[in-house]
Scaffold this active site. Structure first.
Site, PDB file in Angstrom:
ATOM      1  N   GLY A 130      47.262  14.013 -11.354  1.00 25.48           N
ATOM      2  CA  GLY A 130      46.501  14.740 -10.347  1.00 25.48           C
ATOM      3  C   GLY A 130      46.978  16.163 -10.195  1.00 25.48           C
ATOM      4  N   TYR A 131      46.581  16.990 -11.132  1.00 26.40           N
ATOM      5  CA  TYR A 131      46.949  18.409 -11.077  1.00 26.40           C
ATOM      6  C   TYR A 131      45.743  19.260 -10.666  1.00 26.40           C
ATOM      7  CZ  TYR A 131      51.313  17.442 -13.713  1.00 26.40           C
ATOM      8  OH  TYR A 131      52.532  16.999 -14.131  1.00 26.40           O
ATOM      9  N   SER A 132      44.695  19.247 -11.501  1.00 20.05           N
ATOM     10  CA  SER A 132      43.563  20.160 -11.304  1.00 20.05           C
ATOM     11  C   SER A 132      42.821  19.872 -10.005  1.00 20.05           C
ATOM     12  CB  SER A 132      42.575  20.030 -12.452  1.00 20.05           C
ATOM     13  OG  SER A 132      43.230  20.207 -13.672  1.00 20.05           O
ATOM     14  N   GLU A 147      54.350  17.675 -24.269  1.00 13.74           N
ATOM     15  CA  GLU A 147      53.331  17.360 -25.277  1.00 13.74           C
ATOM     16  C   GLU A 147      53.715  17.954 -26.621  1.00 13.74           C
ATOM     17  OE1 GLU A 147      49.978  19.096 -22.708  1.00 13.74           O
ATOM     18  OE2 GLU A 147      49.037  17.641 -24.040  1.00 13.74           O
TER      19      GLU A 147
HETATM   20  C1  LIG Z   1      38.463  15.827 -20.817  1.00 13.00           C
HETATM   21  C2  LIG Z   1      39.319  16.453 -19.778  1.00 13.00           C
HETATM   22  C3  LIG Z   1      40.321  15.716 -19.188  1.00 13.00           C
HETATM   23  C4  LIG Z   1      41.103  16.266 -18.172  1.00 13.00           C
HETATM   24  N1  LIG Z   1      42.066  15.491 -17.605  1.00 13.00           N
HETATM   25  C5  LIG Z   1      42.777  15.997 -16.558  1.00 13.00           C
HETATM   26  C6  LIG Z   1      43.716  15.179 -15.871  1.00 13.00           C
HETATM   27  O1  LIG Z   1      43.930  14.011 -16.209  1.00 13.00           O
HETATM   28  N2  LIG Z   1      44.372  15.695 -14.828  1.00 13.00           N
HETATM   29  C7  LIG Z   1      44.178  16.993 -14.429  1.00 13.00           C
HETATM   30  O2  LIG Z   1      44.837  17.399 -13.489  1.00 13.00           O
HETATM   31  N3  LIG Z   1      43.302  17.791 -15.055  1.00 13.00           N
HETATM   32  C8  LIG Z   1      42.592  17.326 -16.106  1.00 13.00           C
HETATM   33  N4  LIG Z   1      41.666  18.125 -16.737  1.00 13.00           N
HETATM   34  C9  LIG Z   1      41.413  19.458 -16.216  1.00 13.00           C
HETATM   35  C10 LIG Z   1      41.944  20.564 -17.106  1.00 13.00           C
HETATM   36  O3  LIG Z   1      43.333  20.667 -17.008  1.00 13.00           O
HETATM   37  C11 LIG Z   1      41.233  21.843 -16.632  1.00 13.00           C
HETATM   38  O4  LIG Z   1      39.874  21.669 -16.923  1.00 13.00           O
HETATM   39  C12 LIG Z   1      41.737  23.073 -17.311  1.00 13.00           C
HETATM   40  O5  LIG Z   1      43.040  23.388 -16.880  1.00 13.00           O
HETATM   41  C13 LIG Z   1      40.804  24.262 -17.044  1.00 13.00           C
HETATM   42  O6  LIG Z   1      40.507  24.388 -15.707  1.00 13.00           O
HETATM   43  P1  LIG Z   1      38.992  24.519 -15.188  1.00 13.00           P
HETATM   44  O7  LIG Z   1      38.222  23.429 -15.791  1.00 13.00           O
HETATM   45  O8  LIG Z   1      39.042  24.615 -13.714  1.00 13.00           O
HETATM   46  O9  LIG Z   1      38.460  25.849 -15.798  1.00 13.00           O
HETATM   47  P2  LIG Z   1      38.763  27.322 -15.281  1.00 13.00           P
HETATM   48  O10 LIG Z   1      40.210  27.488 -15.076  1.00 13.00           O
HETATM   49  O11 LIG Z   1      37.866  27.639 -14.150  1.00 13.00           O
HETATM   50  O12 LIG Z   1      38.324  28.118 -16.536  1.00 13.00           O
HETATM   51  C14 LIG Z   1      36.961  28.403 -16.861  1.00 13.00           C
HETATM   52  C15 LIG Z   1      36.928  29.295 -18.071  1.00 13.00           C
HETATM   53  O13 LIG Z   1      37.597  30.520 -17.767  1.00 13.00           O
HETATM   54  C16 LIG Z   1      38.623  30.778 -18.670  1.00 13.00           C
HETATM   55  N5  LIG Z   1      39.767  31.384 -17.976  1.00 13.00           N
HETATM   56  C17 LIG Z   1      40.386  30.966 -16.859  1.00 13.00           C
HETATM   57  N6  LIG Z   1      41.406  31.764 -16.557  1.00 13.00           N
HETATM   58  C18 LIG Z   1      41.446  32.707 -17.511  1.00 13.00           C
HETATM   59  C19 LIG Z   1      42.282  33.820 -17.771  1.00 13.00           C
HETATM   60  N7  LIG Z   1      43.322  34.124 -16.996  1.00 13.00           N
HETATM   61  N8  LIG Z   1      42.027  34.550 -18.860  1.00 13.00           N
HETATM   62  C20 LIG Z   1      40.987  34.253 -19.684  1.00 13.00           C
HETATM   63  N9  LIG Z   1      40.172  33.240 -19.484  1.00 13.00           N
HETATM   64  C21 LIG Z   1      40.401  32.460 -18.425  1.00 13.00           C
HETATM   65  C22 LIG Z   1      39.015  29.424 -19.256  1.00 13.00           C
HETATM   66  O14 LIG Z   1      39.557  29.577 -20.550  1.00 13.00           O
HETATM   67  C23 LIG Z   1      37.684  28.700 -19.257  1.00 13.00           C
HETATM   68  O15 LIG Z   1      36.984  28.976 -20.429  1.00 13.00           O
HETATM   69  C24 LIG Z   1      40.886  17.606 -17.769  1.00 13.00           C
HETATM   70  C25 LIG Z   1      39.883  18.354 -18.375  1.00 13.00           C
HETATM   71  C26 LIG Z   1      39.100  17.790 -19.370  1.00 13.00           C
HETATM   72  C27 LIG Z   1      38.030  18.621 -19.984  1.00 13.00           C
END
Ligand SMILES: Cc1cc2nc3c(=O)[nH]c(=O)nc-3n(C[C@H](O)[C@H](O)[C@H](O)COP(=O)(O)OP(=O)(O)OC[C@H]3O[C@@H](n4cnc5c(N)ncnc54)[C@H](O)[C@@H]3O)c2cc1C
Lengths: 386, 357
Positions: free
Chosen positions: A121-123, A239
């Site tokens: 539970g991070y995101s 990882e």
């Molecule tokens: C299949 C899957 C499983 C997952 N499982 C887990 C889980 O078990 N637990 C958990 O906690 N999370 C999980 N996640 C979440 C994952 O860690 C996040 O989706 C990821 O960290 C990106 O965050 P976001 O989706 O909010 O996108 P955002 O952070 O909103 O990003 C949106 C877009 O903006 C870009 N962006 C953001 N910041 C910047 C920057 N500084 N510079 C340039 N570009 C940027 C990103 O590259 C992306 O393309 C999972 C995600 C997926 C897809």
């Protein structure tokens, strides 16, 4: 520079191979009881938690032997060594590094024995890449924390027994990385509400997780209050070795070559098309680069030299290949390529079409490519933060 | 399992780096006007670099390509104009294919730097195959061999000849031949067209098509190793510039259009470095695996470094285009490297064949 292994390491490889020859039937021959038996056998060998300390049931194995084990398992197409995948990947290592003795006794054996499933539970809805800005609140009340807030994209939440939860215990902080606290929370705690989310492939593996006045005993805190960021960083760093992964990708490349051999385009063998051949050469170069990058970084670790964020190099390759190889297969085979499992025209049972919808797990989960590039640019090249 | 260099190799690396910084900086490289920099060559000989892979029995040090790799990587970092690759190929070819007499005569001279070798394998700029060799072998040689590496600075030339299906390497005194310098993009990699008019080779020995492929692969690996150092040098130069050049109130390295490109350069260099080390290891330990390893390394490096050369200039803005600024020197090397010993397309196609397609 040599790729030779010590006699002990070679003996270990032979042991793994022998074990696999005896205990890993082909997929078709694996009966109902197979998985339970498999898990017990690899556990008996102490191959689960291979590098973890012996006192908590780990194998206390070396990094090199761990790499050998992963490689052999992947070569044989073996199932995972445990079903507690996140427990094995980072929750366990995090507890070993930051947990109290009591926590280690309590959690580690169950992870090794595949008795409990963990989720992460991070995101949060408003904090993904910018993870340190999380807002889920944990308030200390007597010998409990009271948690309120929401997590999202929590893989495995619908069936997990426990969650490793990143919360904020201090809101007035100079750096957002301070004031974060890591809690280990049973998923059946009152006040937790899990709502699965369907992904584009039609799976419902991840979920939203809501926390309303969830009570978590203080003894379930991992690491110090306010120091949870360090725990997170270590879990993301866990990882590391990509050796098993590379073996699987070589296997995928072979499958892709077979597909090319059996495919005609415009009535001519695809295998004779220079553009097709070149793409396969490019894939092979990238996978081989991942392999030898991994071995160079492993060598650094073995020599006790500091590793910076070099693992991001292979993560970027992996992300590209994950998208490109499936996409290539789908395009190569035309309209047959887009048929899903179940269609009588599906290519290789729809394998490629299906996995062409699965890349976000690898590409987005665990840090997007842009974030990996930021890590390399800032931590390795020393460029300014944006 | 140890995929890294030994302490001795790291010391050698420092020695080459020091030489390149103190004795052969880019100002010296730029000042070359086509001849062999005698003094630098002598120093390289004195330091033992020309003798590294020559067997001890023939006046060499008897080390391996993995040791030579360190020298090539660091001399490549400074775009050394010394014909180290040709010299290494001559040592390899003679050591592998020549008879005992020729070995005893030529290897000590190579190790001491008394003979400076230029090498010409293929006659056709875009055909890496025995069939593409047109210079005919015999008691005397007559014809023209274009694209002979380092011919303009060499005392001797190692030239591939073909008569029917019979391949032979000839050692020719450069003074017996008419060498015409071929003006090319990268002045640090001179080559010349060599015309022979009934001259008698000093030595001649048969080679197989496998030998020819082996030498080509060694060449491909050698120039890729140089390319690692060169690419890292452009990356360092450009990264440094990106930290200091201010536009829109920020260092340009803060903008992702710049910093992400630099990160990608790092990814590519790390990757072709690993592939090149693996191929170097194969030269020493697993010749059967060399063709595939060399092709993967050279293919990856050819495309990646070419782009790095271009972006190394581009990310500097106009100053990168100036003759005075060093980025352009690396771009020129990258263009040369792309074609030397087979381009990306050739090597990717070959990798596909070797991989069973
Ligand atoms: C299949 C899957 C499983 C997952 N499982 C887990 C889980 O078990 N637990 C958990 O906690 N999370 C999980 N996640 C979440 C994952 O860690 C996040 O989706 C990821 O960290 C990106 O965050 P976001 O989706 O909010 O996108 P955002 O952070 O909103 O990003 C949106 C877009 O903006 C870009 N962006 C953001 N910041 C910047 C920057 N500084 N510079 C340039 N570009 C940027 C990103 O590259 C992306 O393309 C999972 C995600 C997926 C897809």
């Amino acid at each position: 520079m040599d790729f030779d292994f010590t006699p002990e390491e070679q003996a270990f490889r032979a042991e793994v191979r022998e074990f696999l020859a005896e205990n890993l039937p082909s997929r078709a021959e694996r009966g109902r009881g197979f998985m339970g038996e498999w898990l017990r056998k690899v556990r008996d060998r102490r191959w689960v938690g291979f590098s973890w300390p012996e006192e908590y049931g780990g194998g206390a194995g070396s990094l090199t032997e761990q790499a050998i084990l992963k490689e052999e398992m992947a070569l044989a197409g073996a199932p995972p060594l445990g079903t507690s995948s996140m427990g094995l990947a980072w929750v366990g290592p995090g507890i070993i590094q930051y947990g109290t003795d009591e926590q280690k006794q309590r959690f580690i054996p169950d992870i090794l024995d595949s008795k409990v499933n963990w989720c992460t539970g991070y995101s949060e809805p408003n904090h993904g890449s910018d993870l340190a800005a999380i807002q889920t609140k944990a308030e200390r009340v007597g010998d409990h924390y009271v948690v309120n807030g929401q997590k999202i994209w929590t893989t495995g939440a619908p069936w997990a027994d426990w969650i490793i939860l990143l919360t904020r215990t201090a809101f007035e902080v100079e750096r957002k990385h301070d004031g974060i606290t890591c809690l280990l929370v049973p998923m059946d705690s009152p006040g937790i509400d899990v709502r699965p989310i369907e992904n584009m492939a039609g799976d419902r593996n991840f979920a939203e997780v809501f926390f309303t006045d969830v009570q978590v005993p203080v003894e379930n805190r991992l690491g110090e209050e306010g120091k949870g960021w360090a725990v997170t960083i270590s879990s993301l760093a866990n990882e590391r070795s990509s050796i098993g992964e590379v073996t699987q990708m070589f296997a995928k490349l072979e499958a892709l070559k077979n597909l090319v051999r059996s495919t005609k385009r415009q009535g001519k063998p695809a295998a004779d098309d220079p553009a097709v051949r070149r793409r396969l050469g490019e894939f092979e170069a990238k996978i081989a680069a991942m392999k030898y990058n991994g071995l160079r970084y492993l060598t650094k670790q073995l020599r006790g030299e500091p590793l910076s964020s070099e693992t991001s190099v292979n993560k970027l390759h992996r992300a590209n290949l994950e998208i490109e190889m499936d996409d290539f297969a789908v395009e190569l085979t035309g309209l047959a390529g887009v048929q899903l499992p179940g269609s009588d025209e599906a290519v290789d049972g729809g394998r490629w079409a299906r996995s062409s919808l699965g890349w976000p797990s690898v590409v987005i989960g665990g840090g997007t490519p842009n974030i990996q590039r930021n890590i390399i640019a800032e931590r390795i090249l020393g460029l300014p933060k944006d | 399992m140890d995929f890294g260099f030994t302490d001795e190799q790291n010391l050698l690396r420092e020695q080459v780096l020091r030489f390149m910084t103190d004795a052969c900086p880019l100002s010296v490289v730029r000042a070359q006007n086509g001849g062999l920099p005698r003094e630098l060559w002598q120093q390289a000989a004195d330091l033992g670099w020309l003798a590294l892979i020559v067997p001890e029995a023939h006046g060499g040090i008897g080390l391996k390509w993995v040791d030579l790799a360190v020298v090539l990587e660091e001399s490549g970092r400074g775009l050394s104009p010394l014909p180290l690759v040709s010299q290494a190929l001559a040592a390899t070819a003679i050591g592998r294919c020549a008879g005992d007499d020729a070995k005893s005569e030529w290897l000590p001279k190579i190790a001491a730097g008394d003979a400076v070798f230029g090498v010409g394998l293929y006659d056709d700029a875009t055909w890496i195959d025995a069939e593409g060799i047109r210079l005919s072998g015999g008691a005397t040689l007559t014809g023209t061999k274009p694209f002979v590496s380092d011919a303009t600075v060499a005392t001797h030339l190692l030239l591939a000849t073909r008569t029917g299906r019979e391949l032979r390497l000839a050692i020719v005194d450069a003074e017996d031949a008419t060498v015409t310098a071929q003006a090319s993009i990268d002045r640090t990699k001179p080559f010349g067209s060599t015309t022979l008019d009934g001259i008698e080779p000093l030595a001649m020995f048969p080679i197989s098509t496998d030998d020819l492929a082996y030498l080509t692969d060694c060449g491909a690996v050698a120039v890729t190793l140089e390319g690692i150092g060169a690419a890292e040098a452009v990356l360092a130069l450009t990264t440094d510039y990106a930290k200091n050049r201010i536009q829109f109130d920020n260092p340009i390295g803060k903008y992702q259009g710049v910093k992400h490109r630099l990160a990608d350069m790092f990814v590519d260099i790390e990757s072709f470095k690993s592939l090149a080390y693996c191929a170097t290891w194969a030269i020493d330990n697993a010749p059967d695996e060399l063709p595939r390893a060399a092709s993967l390394a050279k293919a990856y490096a050819s495309d990646a470094f070419a782009r790095i050369g271009i972006d190394g200039v581009g990310l500097h803005g106009a100053i990168g285009f100036t003759a005075e600024y060093d980025a352009q020197l690396y771009l020129k090397r990258s263009k040369w490297l792309r074609s030397a010993f087979g381009d990306a397309d050739y090597h990717y196609q070959r990798a596909a064949s070797l991989g069973g397609l």
